[in-house]
Write a protein that holds these residues in place. Structure first.
Motif, mmCIF file in Angstrom:
data_model
loop_
_atom_site.group_PDB
_atom_site.id
_atom_site.type_symbol
_atom_site.label_atom_id
_atom_site.label_comp_id
_atom_site.label_asym_id
_atom_site.label_seq_id
_atom_site.Cartn_x
_atom_site.Cartn_y
_atom_site.Cartn_z
ATOM 1 N N ASP A 148 89.942 -68.046 94.903
ATOM 2 C CA ASP A 148 91.241 -68.703 95.057
ATOM 3 C C ASP A 148 92.117 -67.798 95.916
ATOM 4 N N ILE A 149 92.524 -68.292 97.059
ATOM 5 C CA ILE A 149 93.279 -67.506 98.020
ATOM 6 C C ILE A 149 94.703 -68.066 98.099
ATOM 7 N N VAL A 150 95.690 -67.206 97.867
ATOM 8 C CA VAL A 150 97.091 -67.604 97.986
ATOM 9 C C VAL A 150 97.615 -67.042 99.298
ATOM 10 N N LEU A 151 98.130 -67.933 100.132
ATOM 11 C CA LEU A 151 98.655 -67.573 101.446
ATOM 12 C C LEU A 151 100.166 -67.738 101.474
ATOM 13 N N VAL A 152 100.802 -67.043 102.384
ATOM 14 C CA VAL A 152 102.237 -67.203 102.613
ATOM 15 C C VAL A 152 102.417 -67.482 104.097
ATOM 16 N N GLN A 153 103.060 -68.607 104.395
ATOM 17 C CA GLN A 153 103.323 -68.973 105.781
ATOM 18 C C GLN A 153 104.765 -69.444 105.879
ATOM 19 N N ASP A 154 105.522 -68.799 106.736
ATOM 20 C CA ASP A 154 106.937 -69.121 106.910
ATOM 21 C C ASP A 154 107.682 -69.103 105.578
ATOM 22 N N GLY A 155 107.349 -68.123 104.730
ATOM 23 C CA GLY A 155 108.010 -67.970 103.447
ATOM 24 C C GLY A 155 107.539 -68.918 102.358
ATOM 25 N N GLU A 157 104.515 -70.506 99.931
ATOM 26 C CA GLU A 157 103.188 -70.237 99.387
ATOM 27 C C GLU A 157 102.318 -71.474 99.448
ATOM 28 N N GLY A 158 101.076 -71.258 99.744
ATOM 29 C CA GLY A 158 100.063 -72.310 99.755
ATOM 30 C C GLY A 158 98.734 -71.645 99.501
ATOM 31 N N GLY A 159 97.690 -72.235 99.988
ATOM 32 C CA GLY A 159 96.396 -71.592 99.844
ATOM 33 C C GLY A 159 95.282 -72.590 99.688
ATOM 34 N N PHE A 160 94.138 -72.075 99.267
ATOM 35 C CA PHE A 160 92.958 -72.913 99.110
ATOM 36 C C PHE A 160 91.970 -72.216 98.187
ATOM 37 N N SER A 161 90.986 -72.961 97.757
ATOM 38 C CA SER A 161 89.911 -72.432 96.919
ATOM 39 C C SER A 161 88.578 -72.692 97.592
ATOM 40 N N LEU A 162 87.653 -71.782 97.385
ATOM 41 C CA LEU A 162 86.285 -71.929 97.855
ATOM 42 C C LEU A 162 85.368 -71.821 96.641
ATOM 43 N N THR A 163 84.417 -72.710 96.532
ATOM 44 C CA THR A 163 83.437 -72.663 95.453
ATOM 45 C C THR A 163 82.089 -72.345 96.076
#
Length: 169
Positions: A148-155, A157-163
């Motif tokens: 589970d990767i949490v990203l920050v873009q332009d302040g 938070e978002g992200g995605f998961s890989l299984t």
């Protein structure tokens, strides 16, 4: 550099509710569940991670993301080094393009181990890098690895998961 990571690890551990003493006691042995070849991804992307066993105070990983379909092509490579340090376990990585040019201009992304459970670890950056805030690896069962990767873009938070499934040998 070590002093910066020491302060970072202590601050992150306090934020995550994990004591600095627990972070210092963590070792690469706690990450042995990552070892091996994993394959999975998400829609439109096949992603692989290959993790070596810990040796000499480091564990290394290689990741590759390839788009699927008619435009199948290499999208990203990552080289990952997890190391035992005096103040805890550190996670460093860089992204590379198909031409082996690096995405990061100012060195690797550096994170500290902030949460530790059985077959469940989280590394966090504080402040977040240009884009990555945290990465959590955990196993819902013996042959499945979730990232589970949490990203920050332009302040924001978002992200995605890989299984991933354990790849055939």
């Amino acid at each position: 550099m070590t002093k910066r990571i020491t302060g970072l690890a202590a601050a992150l551990c306090a934020l995550a509710g994990m004591s600095a003493a627990a972070a210092q006691e963590a070792s690469l042995d706690d990450l042995a569940f990552l070892e091996g070849h994993w394959r999975g991804g998400r829609e439109g992307l096949v992603f692989e991670e290959i993790w070596s066993a810990a040796e000499g105070g480091v564990m290394t990983g290689m990741a590759r993301g390839v788009s699927t379909g008619e435009d199948s092509a290499l999208r990203v490579l990552e080289y990952i080094v997890i190391s035992e340090e005096a103040d805890g376990v550190a996670y460093r990585f860089k992204h590379f393009g198909a031409d082996y040019s690096t995405w990061e201009e100012n060195g690797p992304i550096v994170m500290a181990l902030t949460e530790l459970g059985e077959n469940d670890i989280t590394f966090s950056a504080d402040p977040p890098s240009e884009s990555v805030k945290s990465i959590r690896y955990w196993m819902p069962d013996a042959d499945t690895l979730q990232a589970d990767i949490v990203l920050v873009q332009d302040g924001e938070e978002g992200g995605f998961s890989l299984t991933f499934e354990r790849a055939e040998k």
